[in-house]
Design an enzyme around this catalytic site. Structure first.
Site, PDB file in Angstrom:
ATOM      1  N   LYS A  13      20.923  32.777 -13.171  1.00  0.00           N
ATOM      2  CA  LYS A  13      20.098  31.633 -13.969  1.00  0.00           C
ATOM      3  C   LYS A  13      21.013  30.281 -14.159  1.00  0.00           C
ATOM      4  O   LYS A  13      20.734  29.227 -14.010  1.00  0.00           O
ATOM      5  CB  LYS A  13      19.752  31.929 -15.238  1.00  0.00           C
ATOM      6  CG  LYS A  13      20.405  32.400 -16.244  1.00  0.00           C
ATOM      7  CD  LYS A  13      19.522  33.010 -17.571  1.00  0.00           C
ATOM      8  CE  LYS A  13      20.408  33.538 -18.682  1.00  0.00           C
ATOM      9  NZ  LYS A  13      21.318  34.643 -18.422  1.00  0.00           N
ATOM     10  N   ARG A  88      17.582  33.600 -27.229  1.00  0.00           N
ATOM     11  CA  ARG A  88      17.859  34.995 -26.883  1.00  0.00           C
ATOM     12  C   ARG A  88      17.384  35.896 -27.742  1.00  0.00           C
ATOM     13  O   ARG A  88      17.669  36.894 -27.899  1.00  0.00           O
ATOM     14  CB  ARG A  88      19.435  35.003 -26.963  1.00  0.00           C
ATOM     15  CG  ARG A  88      19.991  35.017 -25.686  1.00  0.00           C
ATOM     16  CD  ARG A  88      21.555  35.070 -25.994  1.00  0.00           C
ATOM     17  NE  ARG A  88      22.412  35.421 -24.795  1.00  0.00           N
ATOM     18  CZ  ARG A  88      23.015  34.931 -23.737  1.00  0.00           C
ATOM     19  NH1 ARG A  88      22.691  33.601 -23.533  1.00  0.00           N
ATOM     20  NH2 ARG A  88      23.702  35.507 -22.835  1.00  0.00           N
ATOM     21  N   ARG A 128      34.859  37.051 -16.003  1.00  0.00           N
ATOM     22  CA  ARG A 128      35.068  36.330 -17.332  1.00  0.00           C
ATOM     23  C   ARG A 128      35.980  37.089 -18.316  1.00  0.00           C
ATOM     24  O   ARG A 128      35.851  38.331 -18.246  1.00  0.00           O
ATOM     25  CB  ARG A 128      34.158  35.681 -17.768  1.00  0.00           C
ATOM     26  CG  ARG A 128      33.953  34.220 -17.472  1.00  0.00           C
ATOM     27  CD  ARG A 128      32.859  33.414 -17.978  1.00  0.00           C
ATOM     28  NE  ARG A 128      31.970  34.285 -18.899  1.00  0.00           N
ATOM     29  CZ  ARG A 128      30.728  33.971 -18.968  1.00  0.00           C
ATOM     30  NH1 ARG A 128      30.061  33.360 -18.235  1.00  0.00           N
ATOM     31  NH2 ARG A 128      30.039  34.876 -19.680  1.00  0.00           N
ATOM     32  N   ARG A 139      26.754  43.838 -23.624  1.00  0.00           N
ATOM     33  CA  ARG A 139      25.853  42.631 -23.411  1.00  0.00           C
ATOM     34  C   ARG A 139      24.652  43.013 -22.770  1.00  0.00           C
ATOM     35  O   ARG A 139      23.491  42.412 -23.316  1.00  0.00           O
ATOM     36  CB  ARG A 139      26.534  41.594 -22.472  1.00  0.00           C
ATOM     37  CG  ARG A 139      27.671  41.054 -22.623  1.00  0.00           C
ATOM     38  CD  ARG A 139      28.625  40.399 -21.879  1.00  0.00           C
ATOM     39  NE  ARG A 139      27.968  38.905 -21.741  1.00  0.00           N
ATOM     40  CZ  ARG A 139      28.121  38.265 -20.582  1.00  0.00           C
ATOM     41  NH1 ARG A 139      28.618  38.386 -19.520  1.00  0.00           N
ATOM     42  NH2 ARG A 139      27.434  37.083 -20.555  1.00  0.00           N
TER      43      ARG A 139
HETATM   44  P1  AMP Z   1      26.272  33.209 -21.604  1.00  0.00           P
HETATM   45  O1  AMP Z   1      27.116  32.283 -20.918  1.00  0.00           O
HETATM   46  O2  AMP Z   1      24.666  32.639 -21.680  1.00  0.00           O
HETATM   47  O3  AMP Z   1      26.200  34.600 -20.918  1.00  0.00           O
HETATM   48  O4  AMP Z   1      26.732  33.423 -22.914  1.00  0.00           O
HETATM   49  C1  AMP Z   1      27.745  33.766 -23.184  1.00  0.00           C
HETATM   50  C2  AMP Z   1      27.994  34.522 -24.781  1.00  0.00           C
HETATM   51  O5  AMP Z   1      27.820  33.410 -25.781  1.00  0.00           O
HETATM   52  C3  AMP Z   1      26.856  35.524 -25.116  1.00  0.00           C
HETATM   53  O6  AMP Z   1      27.354  37.017 -24.546  1.00  0.00           O
HETATM   54  C4  AMP Z   1      26.968  35.188 -26.707  1.00  0.00           C
HETATM   55  O7  AMP Z   1      27.974  36.071 -27.345  1.00  0.00           O
HETATM   56  C5  AMP Z   1      26.872  34.030 -26.724  1.00  0.00           C
HETATM   57  N1  AMP Z   1      25.590  33.310 -26.744  1.00  0.00           N
HETATM   58  C6  AMP Z   1      25.168  32.213 -25.838  1.00  0.00           C
HETATM   59  N2  AMP Z   1      23.797  31.960 -26.008  1.00  0.00           N
HETATM   60  C7  AMP Z   1      23.627  32.565 -27.083  1.00  0.00           C
HETATM   61  C8  AMP Z   1      22.247  32.230 -28.005  1.00  0.00           C
HETATM   62  N3  AMP Z   1      21.355  31.933 -27.506  1.00  0.00           N
HETATM   63  N4  AMP Z   1      22.382  33.109 -28.947  1.00  0.00           N
HETATM   64  C9  AMP Z   1      23.265  33.888 -29.474  1.00  0.00           C
HETATM   65  N5  AMP Z   1      24.707  33.993 -28.682  1.00  0.00           N
HETATM   66  C10 AMP Z   1      24.598  33.203 -27.615  1.00  0.00           C
END
Ligand code: AMP
Length: 183
Positions: A13, A88, A128, A139
């Site tokens: 995405k 989320r 990462r 996750r």
């Molecule tokens: P992402 O890069 O979108 O996979 O986000 C990395 C991490 O940031 C996730 O595994 C969560 O710990 C945190 N995170 C990102 N977006 C959210 C959200 N909308 N709500 C809660 N945690 C978030």
């Protein structure tokens, strides 16, 4: 145009969000990116978010929502935005609704579907800090329990569109193009 890009971690995405953002000249808002930059800046929010992010869990709705609320209030979001990684949880989706007025509602929720094995492969390639195998599993667990319920939530509103994410990146973009009918 207000778009949500939706799907499990590593479904692509972020890549598609960049294409749409460039094509429509609307900002790409990634809560993951915003939280990572808060962590590297050592801000209060970053300190609170760091351990949760490293474990593969979700940062509190309150923290994430305050970041999104401030970002969406900026001038460059007037004509729209692409949300990547937010909402989320159903609670976040409801809070987002309360932020959007009647004449600036969401237009599309684009759901990129991929299979779990493929995602794990992509995440390992990306490698990462929060992409280690046991964290990846966590996750996914978080996605399945907290984020999946958003599918019926947006299906009921008839703004959810499914896209096959198991195709070439260009083909995924083309499918998105057909749905949103723009670039
Ligand atoms: P992402 O890069 O979108 O996979 O986000 C990395 C991490 O940031 C996730 O595994 C969560 O710990 C945190 N995170 C990102 N977006 C959210 C959200 N909308 N709500 C809660 N945690 C978030």
């Amino acid at each position: 145009m207000r778009i949500i890009l939706f799907g499990p971690p590593g479904c692509g995405k972020g890549t598609q969000a960049i294409f749409i953002s460039e094509a429509l000249a609307i900002p790409h808002l990634s809560t993951g990116d915003m939280l990572r930059s808060a962590v590297s800046s050592g801000s209060e929010i970053g300190l609170k978010a760091k351990n949760i992010m490293e474990s593969g869990g979700l940062v509190s709705d309150q923290i994430v929502f305050s970041i999104v609320e401030q970002r969406i209030a900026k001038d460059d979001c007037e004509k729209g935005f692409i949300l990547d990684g937010f909402p989320r949880t159903v609670n976040q989706a409801e809070k987002l609704d309360s932020l959007l007025s009647a004449n600036n509602k969401l237009d599309y929720v684009l759901r990129i579907k991929v299979d779990e094995e493929e995602i794990i492969k992509r995440l390992i390639d990306r490698a990462r800090e929060d992409d280690k195998p046991d964290i990846i599993k966590n996750r996914f667990k978080t996605y399945n329990s907290e984020t999946q319920p958003l599918i019926p939530f947006y299906e009921d509103r008839k703004i959810l569109f499914n896209i096959n994410g198991m195709q070439e990146i260009e083909k995924v973009s083309e499918d998105i193009k057909k749905i949103i009918g723009v670039f």
